[in-house]
Design a protein around this motif. Structure first.
Motif, short mmCIF file in Angstrom:
data_model
loop_
_atom_site.label_atom_id
_atom_site.label_comp_id
_atom_site.label_asym_id
_atom_site.label_seq_id
_atom_site.Cartn_x
_atom_site.Cartn_y
_atom_site.Cartn_z
N LEU A 103 0.84 -1.21 0.00
CA LEU A 103 0.00 0.00 0.00
C LEU A 103 0.87 1.25 0.00
O LEU A 103 0.60 2.20 -0.74
CB LEU A 103 -0.93 -0.02 1.21
CG LEU A 103 -1.90 1.17 1.33
CD1 LEU A 103 -2.84 1.22 0.13
CD2 LEU A 103 -2.68 1.07 2.63
N HIS A 104 1.90 1.26 0.83
CA HIS A 104 2.89 2.33 0.82
C HIS A 104 4.10 1.78 0.06
O HIS A 104 4.98 1.15 0.65
CB HIS A 104 3.24 2.77 2.23
CG HIS A 104 2.06 3.27 3.02
ND1 HIS A 104 1.43 4.46 2.74
CD2 HIS A 104 1.38 2.71 4.04
CE1 HIS A 104 0.42 4.63 3.58
NE2 HIS A 104 0.36 3.58 4.36
N GLY A 105 4.12 2.01 -1.24
CA GLY A 105 5.08 1.35 -2.10
C GLY A 105 6.51 1.74 -1.85
O GLY A 105 6.81 2.86 -1.40
N GLY A 106 7.41 0.81 -2.12
CA GLY A 106 8.82 1.06 -1.92
C GLY A 106 9.68 0.44 -3.00
O GLY A 106 9.24 -0.39 -3.80
N LEU A 107 10.92 0.88 -3.02
CA LEU A 107 11.97 0.32 -3.86
C LEU A 107 13.09 -0.13 -2.95
O LEU A 107 13.58 0.65 -2.14
CB LEU A 107 12.50 1.37 -4.84
CG LEU A 107 13.84 1.03 -5.51
CD1 LEU A 107 13.63 0.00 -6.62
CD2 LEU A 107 14.52 2.27 -6.05
N THR A 108 13.48 -1.39 -3.06
CA THR A 108 14.62 -1.91 -2.31
C THR A 108 15.76 -2.20 -3.28
O THR A 108 15.55 -2.83 -4.33
CB THR A 108 14.26 -3.18 -1.54
OG1 THR A 108 13.29 -2.86 -0.53
CG2 THR A 108 15.48 -3.78 -0.85
N VAL A 109 16.94 -1.72 -2.94
CA VAL A 109 18.14 -1.99 -3.75
C VAL A 109 18.97 -3.02 -3.01
O VAL A 109 19.24 -2.89 -1.81
CB VAL A 109 18.95 -0.70 -3.97
CG1 VAL A 109 20.09 -0.97 -4.96
CG2 VAL A 109 18.06 0.43 -4.46
N LEU A 110 19.38 -4.05 -3.73
CA LEU A 110 20.17 -5.14 -3.13
C LEU A 110 21.45 -5.32 -3.93
O LEU A 110 21.51 -5.04 -5.13
CB LEU A 110 19.36 -6.43 -3.11
CG LEU A 110 18.03 -6.32 -2.36
CD1 LEU A 110 16.89 -6.67 -3.29
CD2 LEU A 110 18.02 -7.19 -1.13
N PRO A 168 20.98 -5.93 1.48
CA PRO A 168 20.38 -4.60 1.30
C PRO A 168 21.45 -3.54 1.06
O PRO A 168 22.48 -3.52 1.74
CB PRO A 168 19.64 -4.36 2.62
CG PRO A 168 19.42 -5.73 3.19
CD PRO A 168 20.60 -6.55 2.76
N ALA A 169 21.18 -2.65 0.09
CA ALA A 169 22.13 -1.60 -0.23
C ALA A 169 21.49 -0.22 -0.23
O ALA A 169 22.20 0.79 -0.16
CB ALA A 169 22.77 -1.86 -1.60
N PRO A 227 25.92 8.18 -8.68
CA PRO A 227 26.76 7.50 -9.68
C PRO A 227 26.93 6.01 -9.44
O PRO A 227 27.24 5.27 -10.38
CB PRO A 227 28.10 8.25 -9.57
CG PRO A 227 27.74 9.61 -9.09
CD PRO A 227 26.59 9.40 -8.15
N ASP A 228 26.71 5.55 -8.20
CA ASP A 228 26.82 4.12 -7.91
C ASP A 228 25.52 3.37 -8.13
O ASP A 228 25.45 2.15 -7.93
CB ASP A 228 27.28 3.92 -6.46
CG ASP A 228 28.69 4.43 -6.22
OD1 ASP A 228 29.53 4.30 -7.14
OD2 ASP A 228 28.95 4.97 -5.13
N GLY A 229 24.44 4.11 -8.50
CA GLY A 229 23.17 3.46 -8.76
C GLY A 229 22.24 3.38 -7.56
O GLY A 229 21.22 2.69 -7.63
N LEU A 230 22.55 4.09 -6.47
CA LEU A 230 21.73 4.06 -5.27
C LEU A 230 20.84 5.30 -5.21
O LEU A 230 21.22 6.37 -5.71
CB LEU A 230 22.61 4.00 -4.02
CG LEU A 230 23.54 2.78 -3.93
CD1 LEU A 230 24.43 2.88 -2.69
CD2 LEU A 230 22.74 1.49 -3.92
N PRO A 231 19.65 5.20 -4.61
CA PRO A 231 18.75 6.36 -4.52
C PRO A 231 19.40 7.51 -3.77
O PRO A 231 20.05 7.32 -2.74
CB PRO A 231 17.53 5.81 -3.76
CG PRO A 231 17.57 4.33 -3.99
CD PRO A 231 19.01 3.97 -4.06
#
Length: 208
Positions: free
Chosen positions: A68-75, A84-85, A124-128
Motif C-alpha cells: 500500500l505504501h510502495g517502496g523500492l529496495t536496492v540489493l 540490502p544496499a 553515480p553508484d546506482g543508489l537512490p
C-alpha cells in the motif's frame, strides 16, 4: 552453457498485504536450459512483495515492494545471497514495474493502484539519492469495468526512444507519454494512443 542462475520475486504465502516474513522475498535457483530442471533453490533475501526485479549497474538488483505504501529496495549480489544496499519510497501504492532510465540517471516505478509514476534519482553508484522520489507524476482516467478501471492504473513502462517513455494505463485504456523536463525528471506529455474501452492494457512492445 546449460546452467543459468534465476532470481525470482515472490508474494507472501498468505497473499499480498499479509505480514512480512512468511517466505516471501527473492529466491535464487539454477536452471538447466537443456532439461528445464530447477535446482539449488534457496531464499536469497527477505523483502516485502518484490513482484518485479531489474538489474542495475554491476551487482545491484532493484526490487519493487508492492505494498500500500510502495517502496523500492536496492540489493547487492554477494555470491548466492543478496544484501540490502538502499531504499526509497515510490510515492504511491502497489508499484509493479521498474525501468532504469540510464540517460537521465533515474529509476522509474509504475504505481499500479494510485495510477502514478515515480521518478527516483540515483547517485553515480546506482543508489537512490533520497528516501522519497524526486517526482511523482499522477494520471487521471477510468474505464467501463468498475472492478478494475475505477481509476488510472499504471502497469508498465516502455522506452519510446532514447529519452521518452510510454506508460500502459490499465484503468484509462490508453498508453500515456512521458517526456524529459529541464529539471532532470519527466513531464506528462499526454496520451499516445487510446485503446478500445475496457481493454485494460497491461504491457506493450514495439514490432520490428
Amino acid at each position: 552453457m546449460s546452467r543459468r542462475t534465476l532470481w525470482i520475486g515472490t508474494y507472501p504465502v498468505a497473499g499480498q498485504g499479509s505480514p512480512t516474513g512468511q517466505g516471501e522475498g527473492i529466491w535464487r535457483a539454477v536452471l538447466d536450459t537443456r532439461t528445464g530442471e530447477l535446482s539449488e533453490v534457496e531464499q536469497a533475501s527477505v523483502t516485502p512483495s518484490p513482484s518485479y526485479l531489474a538489474w542495475g549497474a554491476g551487482d545491484l538488483l532493484y526490487a519493487v515492494n508492492e505494498e500500500l505504501h510502495g517502496g523500492l529496495t536496492v540489493l547487492r549480489r554477494r555470491g548466492r545471497r543478496l544484501e540490502p544496499a538502499g531504499h526509497s519510497g515510490t510515492g504511491g501504492s502497489h508499484p509493479c514495474h521498474l525501468h532504469l532510465h540510464r540517460q537521465s540517471g533515474t529509476l522509474l516505478a509504475a504505481n499500479y493502484t494510485s495510477g502514478s509514476v515515480a521518478v527516483i534519482r540515483l547517485d553515480p553508484d546506482g543508489l537512490p539519492l533520497a528516501d522519497d522520489p524526486h517526482q511523482v507524476i499522477r494520471f487521471e482516467g477510468s474505464g467501463p469495468n468498475p472492478a478494475r478501471q475505477e481509476g488510472s492504473h499504471a502497469h508498465y513502462l516502455l522506452p519510446a526512444d532514447d529519452s521518452r517513455m510510454l506508460v500502459s494505463d490499465l484503468g484509462g485504456d490508453c498508453l500515456r507519454k512521458l517526456a524529459p523536463d529541464r529539471a532532470g525528471g519527466f513531464r506528462d506529455d499526454g496520451v499516445a494512443v487510446r485503446l478500445p474501452a475496457g481493454s485494460g492494457p497491461r504491457h506493450a512492445v514495439f514490432s520490428a
